[in-house]
Design a protein around this motif. Structure first.
Motif, PDB file in Angstrom:
ATOM      1  N   THR A  34      31.126 -21.537 -89.258  1.00  0.00           N
ATOM      2  CA  THR A  34      31.782 -22.042 -87.843  1.00  0.00           C
ATOM      3  C   THR A  34      31.611 -23.147 -87.886  1.00  0.00           C
ATOM      4  O   THR A  34      30.785 -24.179 -88.153  1.00  0.00           O
ATOM      5  CB  THR A  34      30.064 -21.301 -86.277  1.00  0.00           C
ATOM      6  OG1 THR A  34      30.053 -19.915 -86.302  1.00  0.00           O
ATOM      7  CG2 THR A  34      30.763 -22.206 -85.351  1.00  0.00           C
ATOM      8  N   ASP A  53      33.002 -26.656 -83.185  1.00  0.00           N
ATOM      9  CA  ASP A  53      33.200 -25.811 -81.763  1.00  0.00           C
ATOM     10  C   ASP A  53      31.861 -25.485 -81.658  1.00  0.00           C
ATOM     11  O   ASP A  53      31.908 -24.471 -79.645  1.00  0.00           O
ATOM     12  CB  ASP A  53      33.774 -24.936 -82.641  1.00  0.00           C
ATOM     13  CG  ASP A  53      35.130 -24.479 -82.860  1.00  0.00           C
ATOM     14  OD1 ASP A  53      35.639 -25.791 -82.387  1.00  0.00           O
ATOM     15  OD2 ASP A  53      35.160 -24.162 -84.052  1.00  0.00           O
ATOM     16  N   THR A  74      31.670 -25.398 -77.860  1.00  0.00           N
ATOM     17  CA  THR A  74      30.581 -25.059 -76.617  1.00  0.00           C
ATOM     18  C   THR A  74      29.117 -25.365 -76.048  1.00  0.00           C
ATOM     19  O   THR A  74      29.412 -25.129 -74.980  1.00  0.00           O
ATOM     20  CB  THR A  74      29.611 -23.915 -77.985  1.00  0.00           C
ATOM     21  OG1 THR A  74      31.033 -23.074 -78.244  1.00  0.00           O
ATOM     22  CG2 THR A  74      29.382 -22.799 -77.022  1.00  0.00           C
ATOM     23  N   PRO A 121      32.752 -20.421 -80.523  1.00  0.00           N
ATOM     24  CA  PRO A 121      33.671 -20.197 -81.283  1.00  0.00           C
ATOM     25  C   PRO A 121      33.157 -19.999 -82.705  1.00  0.00           C
ATOM     26  O   PRO A 121      33.459 -21.291 -83.062  1.00  0.00           O
ATOM     27  CB  PRO A 121      34.843 -20.680 -80.689  1.00  0.00           C
ATOM     28  CG  PRO A 121      34.250 -21.524 -79.704  1.00  0.00           C
ATOM     29  CD  PRO A 121      33.043 -21.157 -79.731  1.00  0.00           C
ATOM     30  N   SER A 177      32.409 -13.800 -81.304  1.00  0.00           N
ATOM     31  CA  SER A 177      32.644 -15.119 -80.633  1.00  0.00           C
ATOM     32  C   SER A 177      33.950 -14.510 -79.518  1.00  0.00           C
ATOM     33  O   SER A 177      34.025 -15.166 -78.244  1.00  0.00           O
ATOM     34  CB  SER A 177      32.472 -16.156 -80.753  1.00  0.00           C
ATOM     35  OG  SER A 177      34.014 -15.788 -81.343  1.00  0.00           O
ATOM     36  N   SER A 178      34.478 -13.195 -79.467  1.00  0.00           N
ATOM     37  CA  SER A 178      34.887 -12.862 -78.181  1.00  0.00           C
ATOM     38  C   SER A 178      34.402 -13.526 -76.605  1.00  0.00           C
ATOM     39  O   SER A 178      35.368 -13.260 -75.825  1.00  0.00           O
ATOM     40  CB  SER A 178      35.294 -11.252 -78.013  1.00  0.00           C
ATOM     41  OG  SER A 178      34.575 -10.928 -77.782  1.00  0.00           O
ATOM     42  N   THR A 219      32.687 -15.539 -75.457  1.00  0.00           N
ATOM     43  CA  THR A 219      32.811 -16.888 -74.707  1.00  0.00           C
ATOM     44  C   THR A 219      34.475 -17.289 -75.483  1.00  0.00           C
ATOM     45  O   THR A 219      34.520 -17.924 -74.087  1.00  0.00           O
ATOM     46  CB  THR A 219      32.431 -18.019 -76.359  1.00  0.00           C
ATOM     47  OG1 THR A 219      31.113 -17.822 -76.881  1.00  0.00           O
ATOM     48  CG2 THR A 219      32.482 -19.366 -75.828  1.00  0.00           C
ATOM     49  N   THR A 220      34.723 -16.800 -75.563  1.00  0.00           N
ATOM     50  CA  THR A 220      36.165 -16.869 -75.866  1.00  0.00           C
ATOM     51  C   THR A 220      36.967 -16.319 -74.259  1.00  0.00           C
ATOM     52  O   THR A 220      37.758 -17.255 -73.411  1.00  0.00           O
ATOM     53  CB  THR A 220      37.518 -15.978 -76.040  1.00  0.00           C
ATOM     54  OG1 THR A 220      36.733 -16.590 -77.631  1.00  0.00           O
ATOM     55  CG2 THR A 220      38.410 -16.530 -76.508  1.00  0.00           C
ATOM     56  N   THR A 268      38.496 -21.318 -78.622  1.00  0.00           N
ATOM     57  CA  THR A 268      39.400 -20.394 -79.251  1.00  0.00           C
ATOM     58  C   THR A 268      38.116 -21.684 -80.184  1.00  0.00           C
ATOM     59  O   THR A 268      37.950 -22.611 -80.285  1.00  0.00           O
ATOM     60  CB  THR A 268      39.917 -20.635 -79.364  1.00  0.00           C
ATOM     61  OG1 THR A 268      40.991 -21.862 -79.494  1.00  0.00           O
ATOM     62  CG2 THR A 268      40.832 -19.730 -78.260  1.00  0.00           C
ATOM     63  N   PRO A 269      37.981 -20.638 -81.489  1.00  0.00           N
ATOM     64  CA  PRO A 269      37.695 -21.483 -82.719  1.00  0.00           C
ATOM     65  C   PRO A 269      39.061 -22.357 -83.194  1.00  0.00           C
ATOM     66  O   PRO A 269      39.968 -22.322 -83.725  1.00  0.00           O
ATOM     67  CB  PRO A 269      37.287 -20.485 -83.388  1.00  0.00           C
ATOM     68  CG  PRO A 269      38.225 -18.983 -83.956  1.00  0.00           C
ATOM     69  CD  PRO A 269      38.393 -19.019 -81.830  1.00  0.00           C
TER      70      PRO A 269
END
Length: 160
Positions: free
Chosen positions: A41, A45, A49, A67, A128-129, A131-132, A138-139
């Motif tokens: 990560t 990011d 977050t 992400p 991390s879907s 969070t998206t 997104t990362p």
């Protein structure tokens, strides 16, 4: 509170920055299985977050994964860094766990490594879907993470 896995340095490198390929003809020694997928990560990011969950009431009261790009093996990470730095990829050797144990009484960080080494010995993949989907984060693209890390390391004269 956001959760992350390993965070490649986007700023000044630290002792935990990935090995720097191309510095010599010697092998790069890694902990764990260099071919096991691992989620990395980007620190930016993580920061985005943290800011998002602190200011969005929908995020309160639960854990969020920062992400994160798809998992890659440490070998791939080092090959990507080498390619971006314009140097040859390193020969990769695995540090045997048994070689670490005699140092535990004298090197506390190695003793602690034993507690988290499982993250590098088998797949360690972060999803991390949520969070998206929930926060729209997104990362940072993997190529940008690699390029920025190499740029930082180059500025610190850790890669050619």
């Amino acid at each position: 509170m956001p959760r992350t896995t390993s965070v490649p340095a986007s700023g000044r490198p630290t002792a935990s920055s990935p090995a720097t390929p191309g510095r010599s003809s010697r092998a790069t020694w890694v902990f764990g299985d260099p071919d096991a997928p691992h989620s990395f990560t980007d620190v930016r990011d993580v920061a985005r977050t943290l800011a998002a969950v602190a200011t969005d009431e929908r995020a309160w009261g639960r854990a969020w994964h920062a992400p994160t790009n798809p998992a890659v093996p440490v070998r791939t990470l080092l090959e990507d860094v080498a390619r971006r730095a314009g140097v040859r990829a390193p020969r990769i050797r695995r540090v045997p766990r048994a070689a670490l144990r005699p140092a535990y009484p004298f090197v506390p960080v190695l003793r602690e490594l034993d507690e988290v080494l499982h993250q590098f010995e088998r797949p360690f993949v972060l999803d991390s879907s949520a969070t998206t989907a929930s926060l729209g984060l997104t990362p940072t693209p993997w190529e940008d993470v690699v390029a920025d890390s190499v740029g930082s390391w180059r500025a610190a004269m850790l890669v050619p």
